[in-house]
Design a protein around this motif. Structure first.
Motif, PDB file in Angstrom:
ATOM      1  N   HIS A  78      36.662 -17.421  -8.257  1.00 51.75           N
ATOM      2  CA  HIS A  78      35.917 -18.236  -9.277  1.00 51.75           C
ATOM      3  C   HIS A  78      36.811 -18.712 -10.299  1.00 51.75           C
ATOM      4  O   HIS A  78      37.043 -19.913 -10.721  1.00 51.75           O
ATOM      5  N   LEU A  79      37.679 -17.754 -10.668  1.00 47.25           N
ATOM      6  CA  LEU A  79      38.502 -18.267 -11.892  1.00 47.25           C
ATOM      7  C   LEU A  79      39.693 -19.058 -11.526  1.00 47.25           C
ATOM      8  O   LEU A  79      40.205 -20.039 -12.196  1.00 47.25           O
ATOM      9  N   ILE A 124      39.703 -27.131 -14.479  1.00 42.98           N
ATOM     10  CA  ILE A 124      39.583 -27.404 -15.995  1.00 42.98           C
ATOM     11  C   ILE A 124      41.125 -27.658 -16.467  1.00 42.98           C
ATOM     12  O   ILE A 124      41.296 -28.524 -17.395  1.00 42.98           O
ATOM     13  N   VAL A 140      34.803 -22.500  -6.789  1.00 49.07           N
ATOM     14  CA  VAL A 140      33.901 -22.338  -7.749  1.00 49.07           C
ATOM     15  C   VAL A 140      32.406 -22.186  -7.531  1.00 49.07           C
ATOM     16  O   VAL A 140      31.691 -21.231  -7.737  1.00 49.07           O
ATOM     17  N   LEU A 141      31.928 -23.165  -6.603  1.00 43.31           N
ATOM     18  CA  LEU A 141      30.423 -23.015  -6.343  1.00 43.31           C
ATOM     19  C   LEU A 141      30.345 -21.948  -5.325  1.00 43.31           C
ATOM     20  O   LEU A 141      29.308 -21.393  -5.387  1.00 43.31           O
ATOM     21  N   GLY A 146      30.328 -18.787  -6.773  1.00 41.52           N
ATOM     22  CA  GLY A 146      29.363 -18.519  -7.932  1.00 41.52           C
ATOM     23  C   GLY A 146      28.079 -18.130  -7.296  1.00 41.52           C
ATOM     24  O   GLY A 146      27.382 -17.296  -7.508  1.00 41.52           O
ATOM     25  N   PHE A 147      27.808 -18.883  -6.093  1.00 41.42           N
ATOM     26  CA  PHE A 147      26.557 -18.653  -5.475  1.00 41.42           C
ATOM     27  C   PHE A 147      26.489 -17.197  -4.717  1.00 41.42           C
ATOM     28  O   PHE A 147      25.442 -16.759  -4.612  1.00 41.42           O
ATOM     29  N   MET A 201      28.049 -14.655  -6.070  1.00 43.49           N
ATOM     30  CA  MET A 201      27.836 -13.836  -6.938  1.00 43.49           C
ATOM     31  C   MET A 201      26.324 -13.810  -7.488  1.00 43.49           C
ATOM     32  O   MET A 201      25.829 -12.774  -7.817  1.00 43.49           O
ATOM     33  N   TYR A 253      22.590 -16.548 -19.221  1.00 42.92           N
ATOM     34  CA  TYR A 253      24.104 -17.339 -19.321  1.00 42.92           C
ATOM     35  C   TYR A 253      24.513 -17.489 -17.917  1.00 42.92           C
ATOM     36  O   TYR A 253      25.201 -18.740 -17.749  1.00 42.92           O
ATOM     37  N   MET A 264      25.298 -21.410 -16.910  1.00 40.09           N
ATOM     38  CA  MET A 264      26.582 -21.593 -16.288  1.00 40.09           C
ATOM     39  C   MET A 264      26.389 -22.309 -14.754  1.00 40.09           C
ATOM     40  O   MET A 264      27.200 -23.519 -14.560  1.00 40.09           O
ATOM     41  N   LEU A 265      25.596 -21.904 -14.252  1.00 38.59           N
ATOM     42  CA  LEU A 265      25.170 -22.598 -12.860  1.00 38.59           C
ATOM     43  C   LEU A 265      24.870 -24.073 -13.078  1.00 38.59           C
ATOM     44  O   LEU A 265      25.329 -24.892 -12.346  1.00 38.59           O
ATOM     45  N   MET A 304      28.555 -30.896 -13.615  1.00 36.84           N
ATOM     46  CA  MET A 304      30.321 -31.124 -13.579  1.00 36.84           C
ATOM     47  C   MET A 304      30.600 -31.607 -12.012  1.00 36.84           C
ATOM     48  O   MET A 304      31.299 -32.554 -11.886  1.00 36.84           O
ATOM     49  N   ASN A 317      31.782 -24.213 -20.714  1.00 30.90           N
ATOM     50  CA  ASN A 317      31.224 -23.305 -19.468  1.00 30.90           C
ATOM     51  C   ASN A 317      31.865 -22.065 -19.764  1.00 30.90           C
ATOM     52  O   ASN A 317      31.322 -20.912 -19.385  1.00 30.90           O
ATOM     53  N   ALA A 344      30.202 -18.365 -20.010  1.00 26.39           N
ATOM     54  CA  ALA A 344      30.554 -17.327 -19.301  1.00 26.39           C
ATOM     55  C   ALA A 344      31.069 -15.958 -20.067  1.00 26.39           C
ATOM     56  O   ALA A 344      30.771 -14.786 -19.261  1.00 26.39           O
TER      57      ALA A 344
HETATM   58  C1  HEM Z   1      33.378 -24.862 -13.848  1.00 29.00           C
HETATM   59  C2  HEM Z   1      32.180 -24.296 -13.584  1.00 29.00           C
HETATM   60  C3  HEM Z   1      32.336 -22.938 -13.911  1.00 29.00           C
HETATM   61  C4  HEM Z   1      33.035 -22.101 -14.906  1.00 29.00           C
HETATM   62  C5  HEM Z   1      34.350 -22.575 -15.567  1.00 29.00           C
HETATM   63  C6  HEM Z   1      32.811 -20.421 -14.714  1.00 29.00           C
HETATM   64  C7  HEM Z   1      33.690 -19.464 -15.256  1.00 29.00           C
HETATM   65  C8  HEM Z   1      33.103 -18.146 -15.250  1.00 29.00           C
HETATM   66  C9  HEM Z   1      33.763 -17.189 -15.753  1.00 29.00           C
HETATM   67  C10 HEM Z   1      34.754 -17.206 -16.878  1.00 29.00           C
HETATM   68  C11 HEM Z   1      33.163 -16.011 -15.269  1.00 29.00           C
HETATM   69  C12 HEM Z   1      33.635 -14.731 -15.961  1.00 29.00           C
HETATM   70  C13 HEM Z   1      34.311 -13.813 -14.943  1.00 29.00           C
HETATM   71  C14 HEM Z   1      34.229 -12.279 -15.495  1.00 29.00           C
HETATM   72  O1  HEM Z   1      34.656 -12.482 -16.940  1.00 29.00           O
HETATM   73  O2  HEM Z   1      34.255 -11.408 -14.734  1.00 29.00           O
HETATM   74  C15 HEM Z   1      32.112 -16.377 -14.613  1.00 29.00           C
HETATM   75  C16 HEM Z   1      31.194 -15.414 -13.870  1.00 29.00           C
HETATM   76  C17 HEM Z   1      30.287 -15.683 -13.258  1.00 29.00           C
HETATM   77  N1  HEM Z   1      29.858 -17.154 -12.558  1.00 29.00           N
HETATM   78 FE1  HEM Z   1      30.729 -18.798 -13.265  1.00 29.00          FE
HETATM   79  N2  HEM Z   1      31.814 -20.553 -13.779  1.00 29.00           N
HETATM   80  C18 HEM Z   1      31.395 -21.707 -13.310  1.00 29.00           C
HETATM   81  C19 HEM Z   1      30.467 -22.173 -12.542  1.00 29.00           C
HETATM   82  C20 HEM Z   1      29.422 -21.475 -11.896  1.00 29.00           C
HETATM   83  C21 HEM Z   1      28.463 -21.727 -10.910  1.00 29.00           C
HETATM   84  C22 HEM Z   1      28.163 -23.255 -10.690  1.00 29.00           C
HETATM   85  C23 HEM Z   1      27.739 -20.460 -10.662  1.00 29.00           C
HETATM   86  C24 HEM Z   1      26.587 -20.257  -9.776  1.00 29.00           C
HETATM   87  C25 HEM Z   1      26.621 -20.914  -8.611  1.00 29.00           C
HETATM   88  C26 HEM Z   1      28.538 -19.401 -11.548  1.00 29.00           C
HETATM   89  C27 HEM Z   1      28.025 -17.996 -11.260  1.00 29.00           C
HETATM   90  C28 HEM Z   1      28.790 -17.147 -11.557  1.00 29.00           C
HETATM   91  C29 HEM Z   1      28.278 -15.607 -11.685  1.00 29.00           C
HETATM   92  C30 HEM Z   1      27.236 -15.184 -10.733  1.00 29.00           C
HETATM   93  C31 HEM Z   1      29.251 -14.733 -12.604  1.00 29.00           C
HETATM   94  C32 HEM Z   1      29.547 -13.562 -12.599  1.00 29.00           C
HETATM   95  C33 HEM Z   1      28.363 -13.055 -13.632  1.00 29.00           C
HETATM   96  C34 HEM Z   1      28.584 -11.348 -13.880  1.00 29.00           C
HETATM   97  O3  HEM Z   1      29.486 -10.810 -13.807  1.00 29.00           O
HETATM   98  O4  HEM Z   1      27.503 -11.037 -14.465  1.00 29.00           O
HETATM   99  N3  HEM Z   1      29.310 -19.990 -11.977  1.00 29.00           N
HETATM  100  N4  HEM Z   1      32.023 -17.798 -14.227  1.00 29.00           N
END
Ligand code: HEM
Length: 150
Positions: free
Chosen positions: A8-9, A16, A61-62, A65-66, A68, A81, A85-86, A92, A140, A144
């Motif tokens: 994801h990161l 970005i 990322v997707l 993300g999905f 998780m 949150y 983010m989703l 985007m 975002n 996050a």
């Molecule tokens: C450019 C878009 C996105 C950015 C910049 C972003 C950024 C991040 C960041 C920085 C984290 C924190 C990781 C951590 O500290 O453990 C995170 C966690 C997460 N992201 Fe994203 N994200 C993006 C898009 C998405 C999308 C589209 C989804 C869903 C489909 C998603 C679902 C999640 C989930 C489920 C977590 C874990 C949350 C948790 O641990 O409670 N993200 N994301």
């Protein structure tokens, strides 16, 4: 879950960070130093390479993300949150797909025909869309991280 966060990161950093470099460093330098016949082919060649990596980054990322979201949905409810983010991530992705298939395609056509005014107009559309996507991407990251505390 840890490996998913890594993917994801990595995806977010490439996408970005690449937009930040293009918008904040290359754009002003190219505008100051190059005329359209040099500047527009440079952008076409640069963006063709960067956008190929953005497709990979979007998949990272997707995909992660999905994945998780699926894990979270099994354990408990999905926090607000993560919903935010989703949706920001999906917006985007849509903006990027629009840029790729519309103004970027127009830029490539214009450069192939040496039609500099049309190429400049297409690049201008890309610039505006990237400004929006860069802002959304940075926001975002805040959602996050800081958003998780709410
Ligand atoms: C450019 C878009 C996105 C950015 C910049 C972003 C950024 C991040 C960041 C920085 C984290 C924190 C990781 C951590 O500290 O453990 C995170 C966690 C997460 N992201 Fe994203 N994200 C993006 C898009 C998405 C999308 C589209 C989804 C869903 C489909 C998603 C679902 C999640 C989930 C489920 C977590 C874990 C949350 C948790 O641990 O409670 N993200 N994301």
């Amino acid at each position: 879950m840890k490996v998913a966060v890594l993917f994801h990161l990595l995806g977010a950093v490439v996408w970005i960070g690449g937009m930040f470099f293009a918008y904040m460093a290359l754009r002003p330098a190219a505008a100051a130093l190059l005329e359209p016949p040099q500047r527009l082919p440079l952008w076409t060649a640069t963006l063709a390479r960067f956008f190929a990596w953005v497709w990979v980054a979007v998949a990272f990322v997707l995909g992660s993300g999905f994945y998780m979201v699926g894990v979270l949905a099994q354990v408990a409810r999905i926090p607000l949150y993560v919903h935010a983010m989703l949706y920001i991530g999906l917006v985007m992705t849509l903006i990027f797909a629009y840029v790729y298939f519309s103004p970027f395609a127009a830029l490539k056509r214009a450069v192939a025909q040496k039609a500099w005014p049309q190429g400049g107009a297409a690049l201008n559309q890309i610039r505006r869309a990237v400004a929006v996507n860069l802002s959304l991407g940075l926001a975002n990251i805040a959602v996050a991280t800081v958003g998780a505390g709410f």
